[in-house]
Design a protein around this motif. Sequence first.
Motif, PDB file in Angstrom:
ATOM      1  N   ARG A 165       0.848  -1.190   0.000  1.00 17.75           N
ATOM      2  CA  ARG A 165       0.000   0.000   0.000  1.00 17.75           C
ATOM      3  C   ARG A 165       0.882   1.238   0.000  1.00 17.75           C
ATOM      4  NH1 ARG A 165      -1.833   1.291   4.202  1.00 17.75           N
ATOM      5  NH2 ARG A 165      -0.678   0.033   5.621  1.00 17.75           N
ATOM      6  N   PHE A 166       0.287   2.320  -0.393  1.00 19.55           N
ATOM      7  CA  PHE A 166       0.961   3.616  -0.328  1.00 19.55           C
ATOM      8  C   PHE A 166       0.535   4.250   0.993  1.00 19.55           C
ATOM      9  CE2 PHE A 166       1.142   8.190  -1.786  1.00 19.55           C
ATOM     10  CZ  PHE A 166       2.523   8.264  -1.731  1.00 19.55           C
ATOM     11  N   ALA A 167       1.460   4.368   1.935  1.00 19.86           N
ATOM     12  CA  ALA A 167       1.131   4.816   3.293  1.00 19.86           C
ATOM     13  C   ALA A 167       0.794   6.290   3.376  1.00 19.86           C
ATOM     14  CB  ALA A 167       2.281   4.510   4.244  1.00 19.86           C
ATOM     15  N   GLY A 168       1.276   7.074   2.433  1.00 23.39           N
ATOM     16  CA  GLY A 168       1.021   8.505   2.460  1.00 23.39           C
ATOM     17  C   GLY A 168      -0.455   8.789   2.362  1.00 23.39           C
ATOM     18  N   PRO A 169      -0.858   9.862   1.813  1.00 21.06           N
ATOM     19  CA  PRO A 169      -0.008  10.854   1.173  1.00 21.06           C
ATOM     20  C   PRO A 169       0.483  11.889   2.169  1.00 21.06           C
ATOM     21  CG  PRO A 169      -2.289  11.408   0.825  1.00 21.06           C
ATOM     22  CD  PRO A 169      -2.271  10.142   1.625  1.00 21.06           C
ATOM     23  N   PHE A 170       1.603  12.456   1.840  1.00 22.94           N
ATOM     24  CA  PHE A 170       2.180  13.494   2.672  1.00 22.94           C
ATOM     25  C   PHE A 170       2.106  14.854   1.982  1.00 22.94           C
ATOM     26  CE2 PHE A 170       4.405   9.513   3.664  1.00 22.94           C
ATOM     27  CZ  PHE A 170       3.910   9.339   4.947  1.00 22.94           C
ATOM     28  N   THR A 171       1.833  14.841   0.680  1.00 23.56           N
ATOM     29  CA  THR A 171       1.706  16.073  -0.095  1.00 23.56           C
ATOM     30  C   THR A 171       0.477  15.942  -0.992  1.00 23.56           C
ATOM     31  OG1 THR A 171       3.019  15.243  -1.949  1.00 23.56           O
ATOM     32  CG2 THR A 171       4.232  16.366  -0.173  1.00 23.56           C
ATOM     33  N   MET A 172       0.077  17.031  -1.639  1.00 19.50           N
ATOM     34  CA  MET A 172      -1.054  16.981  -2.572  1.00 19.50           C
ATOM     35  C   MET A 172      -0.729  16.056  -3.748  1.00 19.50           C
ATOM     36  SD  MET A 172      -3.499  18.828  -1.396  1.00 19.50           S
ATOM     37  CE  MET A 172      -4.521  19.349  -2.751  1.00 19.50           C
ATOM     38  N   ALA A 173       0.506  16.122  -4.242  1.00 22.14           N
ATOM     39  CA  ALA A 173       0.900  15.242  -5.346  1.00 22.14           C
ATOM     40  C   ALA A 173       0.851  13.790  -4.893  1.00 22.14           C
ATOM     41  CB  ALA A 173       2.298  15.600  -5.840  1.00 22.14           C
ATOM     42  N   GLY A 174       1.245  13.520  -3.636  1.00 21.83           N
ATOM     43  CA  GLY A 174       1.178  12.163  -3.090  1.00 21.83           C
ATOM     44  C   GLY A 174      -0.246  11.660  -2.988  1.00 21.83           C
ATOM     45  N   GLU A 175      -1.169  12.557  -2.683  1.00 22.93           N
ATOM     46  CA  GLU A 175      -2.580  12.174  -2.605  1.00 22.93           C
ATOM     47  C   GLU A 175      -3.103  11.780  -3.986  1.00 22.93           C
ATOM     48  OE1 GLU A 175      -6.782  14.209  -1.302  1.00 22.93           O
ATOM     49  OE2 GLU A 175      -4.941  14.873  -0.316  1.00 22.93           O
ATOM     50  N   ARG A 176      -2.737  12.551  -5.002  1.00 27.04           N
ATOM     51  CA  ARG A 176      -3.152  12.206  -6.367  1.00 27.04           C
ATOM     52  C   ARG A 176      -2.521  10.883  -6.802  1.00 27.04           C
ATOM     53  NH1 ARG A 176      -2.198  17.735  -6.803  1.00 27.04           N
ATOM     54  NH2 ARG A 176      -0.203  17.378  -7.839  1.00 27.04           N
ATOM     55  N   LEU A 177      -1.258  10.664  -6.437  1.00 31.04           N
ATOM     56  CA  LEU A 177      -0.582   9.411  -6.766  1.00 31.04           C
ATOM     57  C   LEU A 177      -1.290   8.238  -6.108  1.00 31.04           C
ATOM     58  CD1 LEU A 177       1.783   7.752  -7.932  1.00 31.04           C
ATOM     59  CD2 LEU A 177       3.043   8.304  -5.837  1.00 31.04           C
ATOM     60  N   ARG A 178      -1.592   8.356  -4.833  1.00 29.32           N
ATOM     61  CA  ARG A 178      -2.283   7.271  -4.122  1.00 29.32           C
ATOM     62  C   ARG A 178      -3.626   6.965  -4.772  1.00 29.32           C
ATOM     63  NH1 ARG A 178      -4.816   8.792   1.170  1.00 29.32           N
ATOM     64  NH2 ARG A 178      -6.207   9.639  -0.388  1.00 29.32           N
ATOM     65  N   ASP A 179      -4.387   7.986  -5.088  1.00 29.39           N
ATOM     66  CA  ASP A 179      -5.695   7.774  -5.729  1.00 29.39           C
ATOM     67  C   ASP A 179      -5.547   7.082  -7.074  1.00 29.39           C
ATOM     68  OD1 ASP A 179      -6.798   8.999  -3.515  1.00 29.39           O
ATOM     69  OD2 ASP A 179      -7.158  10.919  -4.534  1.00 29.39           O
ATOM     70  N   ARG A 180      -4.536   7.471  -7.842  1.00 29.36           N
ATOM     71  CA  ARG A 180      -4.306   6.863  -9.153  1.00 29.36           C
ATOM     72  C   ARG A 180      -3.880   5.407  -9.013  1.00 29.36           C
ATOM     73  NH1 ARG A 180      -0.558  10.139 -10.993  1.00 29.36           N
ATOM     74  NH2 ARG A 180       1.154   8.676 -11.034  1.00 29.36           N
ATOM     75  N   LEU A 181      -3.001   5.112  -8.041  1.00 30.30           N
ATOM     76  CA  LEU A 181      -2.548   3.739  -7.836  1.00 30.30           C
ATOM     77  C   LEU A 181      -3.682   2.859  -7.323  1.00 30.30           C
ATOM     78  CD1 LEU A 181       0.966   4.378  -6.261  1.00 30.30           C
ATOM     79  CD2 LEU A 181       0.454   3.661  -8.608  1.00 30.30           C
ATOM     80  N   ASP A 182      -4.520   3.397  -6.464  1.00 31.83           N
ATOM     81  CA  ASP A 182      -5.666   2.631  -5.938  1.00 31.83           C
ATOM     82  C   ASP A 182      -6.672   2.336  -7.042  1.00 31.83           C
ATOM     83  OD1 ASP A 182      -4.573   2.531  -3.441  1.00 31.83           O
ATOM     84  OD2 ASP A 182      -5.833   4.111  -2.593  1.00 31.83           O
ATOM     85  N   ALA A 183      -6.828   3.277  -7.982  1.00 27.68           N
ATOM     86  CA  ALA A 183      -7.788   3.095  -9.072  1.00 27.68           C
ATOM     87  C   ALA A 183      -7.302   2.087 -10.094  1.00 27.68           C
ATOM     88  CB  ALA A 183      -8.076   4.433  -9.757  1.00 27.68           C
ATOM     89  N   GLY A 184      -5.955   1.967 -10.225  1.00 26.62           N
ATOM     90  CA  GLY A 184      -5.372   1.079 -11.246  1.00 26.62           C
ATOM     91  C   GLY A 184      -5.215  -0.273 -10.762  1.00 26.62           C
TER      92      GLY A 184
END
Length: 160
Positions: free
Chosen positions: A141-160
């Motif tokens: 899992r992606f433990a973050g996000p710690f930044t706004m970009a990290g939040e977008r990354l986590r959402d994208r990885l969870d969706a894929g």
Amino acid sequence: MVTERNIDPDAMWYTNRLAIRFPYVPDTLSTDRHPHVSRTSPVRLRRAVEQICRQFDQETEMGVAYNASHPPGDHVTVVLIPSQCYLIGRARLMAGAIGVNARDYKGGPAAIWVYVDPYERGRGLIDEAWPHMLRSWPGLRFAGPFTMAGERLRDRLDAG
């Protein structure tokens, strides 16, 4: 004529902050596209991680510092992310890294930090590395996000 009094006192700070400094990893150290670096890895690989962490800390002030001579325990592995644009000879330039805590971290292994150099962002480097990461650590899992970009990354990885 350039004299010391004519040099901008902040020039060195800006140069250090903005200069591209990708670590160079020869294929003789690792032929894996995404080398895993742990406390038992060759010091040159650990130094590459140290350099990336230093850049990450300069940019974010998050404090993921990594000391190549005293790396974290056996539960922490850092996966290096190669650049897609600047491949050279029999080596790779590393544009980022993902820190993984393999211990039971709230239910399984977790990517605890992710960094990609600003000059390489938006090129899909994490998307390319993520399947490799999931093969290495099922249930990662992606433990973050710690930044706004990290939040977008986590959402994208969870969706894929």
